[in-house]
Design an enzyme around this catalytic site. Sequence first.
Site, PDB file in Angstrom:
ATOM      1  N   SER A 146      95.469 -11.394  43.102  1.00  0.00           N
ATOM      2  CA  SER A 146      96.910 -10.888  43.185  1.00  0.00           C
ATOM      3  C   SER A 146      97.012  -9.547  43.465  1.00  0.00           C
ATOM      4  O   SER A 146      96.351  -8.775  43.272  1.00  0.00           O
ATOM      5  CB  SER A 146      97.632 -11.515  41.719  1.00  0.00           C
ATOM      6  OG  SER A 146      98.731 -10.786  41.385  1.00  0.00           O
ATOM      7  N   TYR A 159      97.735 -10.713  32.394  1.00  0.00           N
ATOM      8  CA  TYR A 159      97.674 -11.152  33.381  1.00  0.00           C
ATOM      9  C   TYR A 159      96.850 -10.427  34.730  1.00  0.00           C
ATOM     10  O   TYR A 159      95.874 -10.714  35.481  1.00  0.00           O
ATOM     11  CB  TYR A 159      99.086 -11.561  34.109  1.00  0.00           C
ATOM     12  CG  TYR A 159      98.762 -12.527  35.493  1.00  0.00           C
ATOM     13  CD1 TYR A 159      98.086 -13.693  35.741  1.00  0.00           C
ATOM     14  CD2 TYR A 159      99.195 -11.810  36.595  1.00  0.00           C
ATOM     15  CE1 TYR A 159      98.172 -14.018  37.141  1.00  0.00           C
ATOM     16  CE2 TYR A 159      99.149 -12.286  38.000  1.00  0.00           C
ATOM     17  CZ  TYR A 159      98.686 -13.429  38.138  1.00  0.00           C
ATOM     18  OH  TYR A 159      98.548 -13.711  39.316  1.00  0.00           O
TER      19      TYR A 159
END
Length: 249
Positions: A146, A159
């Site tokens: 990501s 995250y």
Amino acid sequence: MSTPIPDRTPKTVLITGASSGIGEATARRLAADGHRVFLGARRTDRLARVAGELTAAGATAAFRSLDVTDAADTAAFVAAARDAFGTVDVLVNNAGVMPLSPLAAGRTEEWDRMVDVNIRGVLHGIDAVLPVMLRQGSGHVVNVASVGAYEVSPTAAVYCASKFAVRAVTEGLRQESGGTVRTTLVSPGVTESELADHITDDDAREAMRTYRAVALPAAAVADAIAYAVSADPGVDVNEIVLRPVGSAQ
């Protein structure tokens, strides 16, 4: 200097988290490119649908249930792919979760889940395929991370930490493999997927709705993965970062 030639050789590609989103889009794109795809996820009903549609269209596809947090199950998934297709050429470590929340919320069970899926899941996949790839003298590990592997934002500390870890593991694998195993880190910005559906924190969920006003289609990420997989055998596409035009992050 010669121009790199795309590699069109059909490969056996294993894809985790293949029941929806980026995983499903990647399965469809790579199958369309002529690769044999072996799909894994917990929702076998969806895997059966995707594999059935691909097979009906003339592609070569199979599936098996997979819990990436279970090392033994991941090893069995890889063994099943070898039994089905004879080789394991590419692993796309795509399975991931994103239950965002501020650290002060203390959602420790969600943090544990992110560590288990996003980090341990990637490690279990690498551990299962690496001996096979080293024995056969070639292979390719594609880890889906990501833009959170490069930056941190509020509610996303854990995250992002998990994606920073995936980035580190990918680079470590590149350095250790001695060129036998190619490595690619694909880091999308906000992408159409089900990840945001599992955010339980009200404020984080509302912020994500705003953030997702501009989003990449999952097919765009699949295209990036296909590019890396089809690169000239002498080229190792190590990192791809892609964002929707106009995205602030």
